[in-house]
Design a protein around this motif. Structure first.
Motif, PDB file in Angstrom:
ATOM      1  N   ALA A 237       0.809  -1.204   0.000  1.00  0.00           N
ATOM      2  CA  ALA A 237       0.000   0.000   0.000  1.00  0.00           C
ATOM      3  C   ALA A 237       0.847   1.261   0.000  1.00  0.00           C
ATOM      4  O   ALA A 237       0.397   2.316  -0.479  1.00  0.00           O
ATOM      5  N   THR A 238       2.062   1.192   0.553  1.00  0.00           N
ATOM      6  CA  THR A 238       2.961   2.358   0.575  1.00  0.00           C
ATOM      7  C   THR A 238       4.299   1.934  -0.015  1.00  0.00           C
ATOM      8  O   THR A 238       4.462   1.850  -1.204  1.00  0.00           O
ATOM      9  N   ASP A 239       5.270   1.665   0.850  1.00  0.00           N
ATOM     10  CA  ASP A 239       6.552   1.117   0.423  1.00  0.00           C
ATOM     11  C   ASP A 239       7.284   0.621   1.657  1.00  0.00           C
ATOM     12  O   ASP A 239       6.898   0.902   2.795  1.00  0.00           O
ATOM     13  N   VAL A 240       8.340  -0.147   1.445  1.00  0.00           N
ATOM     14  CA  VAL A 240       9.029  -0.799   2.550  1.00  0.00           C
ATOM     15  C   VAL A 240       9.713   0.213   3.456  1.00  0.00           C
ATOM     16  O   VAL A 240       9.830  -0.008   4.678  1.00  0.00           O
ATOM     17  N   VAL A 241      10.154   1.353   2.914  1.00  0.00           N
ATOM     18  CA  VAL A 241      10.804   2.368   3.743  1.00  0.00           C
ATOM     19  C   VAL A 241       9.809   2.971   4.733  1.00  0.00           C
ATOM     20  O   VAL A 241      10.092   3.112   5.929  1.00  0.00           O
ATOM     21  N   GLN A 242       8.615   3.319   4.249  1.00  0.00           N
ATOM     22  CA  GLN A 242       7.600   3.904   5.121  1.00  0.00           C
ATOM     23  C   GLN A 242       7.162   2.923   6.196  1.00  0.00           C
ATOM     24  O   GLN A 242       7.030   3.290   7.367  1.00  0.00           O
ATOM     25  N   VAL A 243       6.934   1.680   5.802  1.00  0.00           N
ATOM     26  CA  VAL A 243       6.522   0.676   6.783  1.00  0.00           C
ATOM     27  C   VAL A 243       7.629   0.459   7.816  1.00  0.00           C
ATOM     28  O   VAL A 243       7.369   0.316   9.010  1.00  0.00           O
ATOM     29  N   GLY A 244       8.871   0.453   7.366  1.00  0.00           N
ATOM     30  CA  GLY A 244       9.983   0.308   8.300  1.00  0.00           C
ATOM     31  C   GLY A 244      10.025   1.425   9.319  1.00  0.00           C
ATOM     32  O   GLY A 244      10.280   1.189  10.511  1.00  0.00           O
ATOM     33  N   LYS A 245       9.765   2.666   8.879  1.00  0.00           N
ATOM     34  CA  LYS A 245       9.761   3.801   9.801  1.00  0.00           C
ATOM     35  C   LYS A 245       8.652   3.657  10.837  1.00  0.00           C
ATOM     36  O   LYS A 245       8.858   3.904  12.029  1.00  0.00           O
ATOM     37  N   GLU A 246       7.472   3.269  10.381  1.00  0.00           N
ATOM     38  CA  GLU A 246       6.344   3.153  11.302  1.00  0.00           C
ATOM     39  C   GLU A 246       6.526   1.974  12.256  1.00  0.00           C
ATOM     40  O   GLU A 246       6.127   2.035  13.424  1.00  0.00           O
ATOM     41  N   LEU A 247       7.120   0.895  11.766  1.00  0.00           N
ATOM     42  CA  LEU A 247       7.402  -0.234  12.634  1.00  0.00           C
ATOM     43  C   LEU A 247       8.437   0.141  13.681  1.00  0.00           C
ATOM     44  O   LEU A 247       8.336  -0.264  14.852  1.00  0.00           O
ATOM     45  N   THR A 248       9.428   0.934  13.300  1.00  0.00           N
ATOM     46  CA  THR A 248      10.428   1.414  14.253  1.00  0.00           C
ATOM     47  C   THR A 248       9.759   2.180  15.385  1.00  0.00           C
ATOM     48  O   THR A 248      10.083   1.984  16.567  1.00  0.00           O
ATOM     49  N   GLU A 249       8.805   3.037  15.040  1.00  0.00           N
ATOM     50  CA  GLU A 249       8.077   3.780  16.072  1.00  0.00           C
ATOM     51  C   GLU A 249       7.293   2.843  16.986  1.00  0.00           C
ATOM     52  O   GLU A 249       7.263   3.018  18.204  1.00  0.00           O
ATOM     53  N   ALA A 250       6.658   1.838  16.384  1.00  0.00           N
ATOM     54  CA  ALA A 250       5.838   0.911  17.170  1.00  0.00           C
ATOM     55  C   ALA A 250       6.688   0.075  18.129  1.00  0.00           C
ATOM     56  O   ALA A 250       6.188  -0.401  19.151  1.00  0.00           O
ATOM     57  N   LEU A 251       7.954  -0.112  17.806  1.00  0.00           N
ATOM     58  CA  LEU A 251       8.832  -0.944  18.632  1.00  0.00           C
ATOM     59  C   LEU A 251       9.437  -0.200  19.820  1.00  0.00           C
ATOM     60  O   LEU A 251      10.006  -0.823  20.718  1.00  0.00           O
ATOM     61  N   HIS A 252       9.338   1.117  19.852  1.00  0.00           N
ATOM     62  CA  HIS A 252       9.985   1.903  20.904  1.00  0.00           C
ATOM     63  C   HIS A 252       9.617   1.462  22.317  1.00  0.00           C
ATOM     64  O   HIS A 252      10.483   1.417  23.194  1.00  0.00           O
ATOM     65  N   PRO A 253       8.350   1.106  22.604  1.00  0.00           N
ATOM     66  CA  PRO A 253       8.028   0.685  23.979  1.00  0.00           C
ATOM     67  C   PRO A 253       8.749  -0.594  24.413  1.00  0.00           C
ATOM     68  O   PRO A 253       8.809  -0.887  25.614  1.00  0.00           O
ATOM     69  N   TYR A 254       9.280  -1.345  23.470  1.00  0.00           N
ATOM     70  CA  TYR A 254       9.907  -2.620  23.798  1.00  0.00           C
ATOM     71  C   TYR A 254      11.429  -2.550  23.739  1.00  0.00           C
ATOM     72  O   TYR A 254      12.105  -3.564  23.899  1.00  0.00           O
ATOM     73  N   GLN A 255      11.957  -1.335  23.533  1.00  0.00           N
ATOM     74  CA  GLN A 255      13.405  -1.163  23.485  1.00  0.00           C
ATOM     75  C   GLN A 255      13.932  -0.939  24.894  1.00  0.00           C
ATOM     76  O   GLN A 255      13.430  -0.118  25.644  1.00  0.00           O
ATOM     77  N   ARG A 256      14.990  -1.693  25.238  1.00  0.00           N
ATOM     78  CA  ARG A 256      15.588  -1.587  26.553  1.00  0.00           C
ATOM     79  C   ARG A 256      16.682  -0.521  26.561  1.00  0.00           C
ATOM     80  O   ARG A 256      17.073   0.003  25.521  1.00  0.00           O
ATOM     81  N   GLY A 257      17.172  -0.247  27.754  1.00  0.00           N
ATOM     82  CA  GLY A 257      18.189   0.774  27.906  1.00  0.00           C
ATOM     83  C   GLY A 257      19.465   0.481  27.140  1.00  0.00           C
ATOM     84  O   GLY A 257      20.179   1.405  26.728  1.00  0.00           O
ATOM     85  N   ASP A 258      19.782  -0.806  26.953  1.00  0.00           N
ATOM     86  CA  ASP A 258      20.999  -1.164  26.226  1.00  0.00           C
ATOM     87  C   ASP A 258      20.788  -1.220  24.722  1.00  0.00           C
ATOM     88  O   ASP A 258      21.678  -1.626  23.972  1.00  0.00           O
ATOM     89  N   GLY A 259      19.592  -0.847  24.256  1.00  0.00           N
ATOM     90  CA  GLY A 259      19.308  -0.826  22.828  1.00  0.00           C
ATOM     91  C   GLY A 259      18.653  -2.080  22.291  1.00  0.00           C
ATOM     92  O   GLY A 259      18.170  -2.093  21.153  1.00  0.00           O
ATOM     93  N   THR A 260      18.640  -3.159  23.084  1.00  0.00           N
ATOM     94  CA  THR A 260      18.007  -4.384  22.627  1.00  0.00           C
ATOM     95  C   THR A 260      16.483  -4.241  22.652  1.00  0.00           C
ATOM     96  O   THR A 260      15.930  -3.369  23.328  1.00  0.00           O
ATOM     97  N   VAL A 261      15.809  -5.108  21.905  1.00  0.00           N
ATOM     98  CA  VAL A 261      14.340  -5.125  21.851  1.00  0.00           C
ATOM     99  C   VAL A 261      13.875  -6.462  22.402  1.00  0.00           C
ATOM    100  O   VAL A 261      14.382  -7.515  22.012  1.00  0.00           O
ATOM    101  N   TRP A 262      12.895  -6.421  23.304  1.00  0.00           N
ATOM    102  CA  TRP A 262      12.432  -7.643  23.962  1.00  0.00           C
ATOM    103  C   TRP A 262      10.908  -7.636  24.029  1.00  0.00           C
ATOM    104  O   TRP A 262      10.311  -6.732  24.602  1.00  0.00           O
ATOM    105  N   MET A 263      10.290  -8.656  23.406  1.00  0.00           N
ATOM    106  CA  MET A 263       8.835  -8.767  23.399  1.00  0.00           C
ATOM    107  C   MET A 263       8.422 -10.167  23.840  1.00  0.00           C
ATOM    108  O   MET A 263       8.584 -11.127  23.090  1.00  0.00           O
TER     109      MET A 263
END
Length: 275
Positions: A237-263
């Motif tokens: 519907a858009t492109d992979v760059v746009q979806v990647g940006k929005e997914l990055t935003e959605a992942l912020h609550p799961y990012q730890r202080g050391d930069g890792t992501v844990w869900m």
């Protein structure tokens, strides 16, 4: 959830960035596929997979689950029609010219459907696995039912068939970042049983396994999640760059202080038997 991941947009006039299927398959093999290792281990331990087990893996992907079964001494066959690139990586892992296990001489990887495996001279399978969880993509339960109906005639009477689904949304953090409604709709307790029964199988036990999705950083998380194919409609519907940006935003609550992501996530598996 950000807009692109919730609803479709009109395509851009300019050609959007294209997805590289080879890179996506590699991301699946190197990042995402390992997230379900606790599930594979739990199922194989419960069913005592080992020498004498003949495994048929449906939607085998890049073959990690088959590799683990082969390391226990099982003879393994994988079939997948979703991605030639994933099948190629599975062959690299499991066939004699690859870097597989001691049991690799008993391995077979087929790009296609279970019907392509029909061979009246071949020994019947004792275990059929469908480790790709249902509950996030529209129609995935129906597609699984079709696969099972085609695969179970290749299994011996009383063979185990394993189906997998997402657990309750409140116990699956990844549901919050998946596109659309996805597994945000609470799965019913008997969804897997209904799929099994429609395929002529008899339910024979179930279990739940914690499978947290952990990534080294947000970039790895985005690459891993995009490799699942669950975001393809949003990318279209858009492109992979746009979806990647929005997914990055959605992942912020799961990012730890050391930069890792844990869900944290929980998956449910059903063991059924052929009639």
């Amino acid at each position: 959830m950000t807009p692109t991941l919730v609803r479709h947009h009109l395509p851009h006039a300019a050609a959007p960035p294209r997805v590289d299927p080879c890179a996506r398959a590699r991301d699946w093999a190197e990042i995402q596929e390992r997230m379900l290792v606790p599930l594979y281990e739990a199922v194989y331990e419960r069913l005592e997979v080992g020498a004498g087990t003949r495994v048929l893996g449906l939607r085998c992907g890049t073959g990690l689950a088959l590799l683990m079964a082969a390391s226990r001494g099982a003879a393994v066959t994988g079939v997948d029609s979703s991605s030639p690139e994933r099948v190629a990586l599975a062959r690299e892992r499991l066939l004699p010219d690859g870097w597989g296990t001691r049991a690799r001489a008993d391995a077979r990887i087929v790009e296609g459907s279970p019907s392509d495996l029909a061979d009246p001279t071949a020994a019947a399978y004792t275990l059929v696995t469908a480790f790709e969880p249902i509950g996030c993509a529209p129609g995935d339960a129906e597609e699984l039912g079709k696969l099972l109906s085609a695969a179970t005639p290749l299994a011996e009477r009383g063979a185990a068939v394993v189906l997998v689904g997402w657990g309750p949304p409140e116990r699956c953090a990844t549901c919050a970042v998946l596109p659309g409604e996805g597994c945000g709709q609470a799965p019913r307790r008997d969804d897997l049983e209904e799929v099994a029964q429609r395929a002529g199988l008899r339910p024979d036990g179930s279990g739940r396994v914690a499978c947290p999705f952990g990534y080294a950083d947000v970039e790895s998380a985005v690459r891993g999640l995009l490799s699942t194919g669950l975001f393809d409609a949003a990318v279209g519907a858009t492109d992979v760059v746009q979806v990647g940006k929005e997914l990055t935003e959605a992942l912020h609550p799961y990012q730890r202080g050391d930069g890792t992501v844990w869900m944290p996530n929980v998956f449910r598996y059903l063991i059924a038997r052929t009639g």
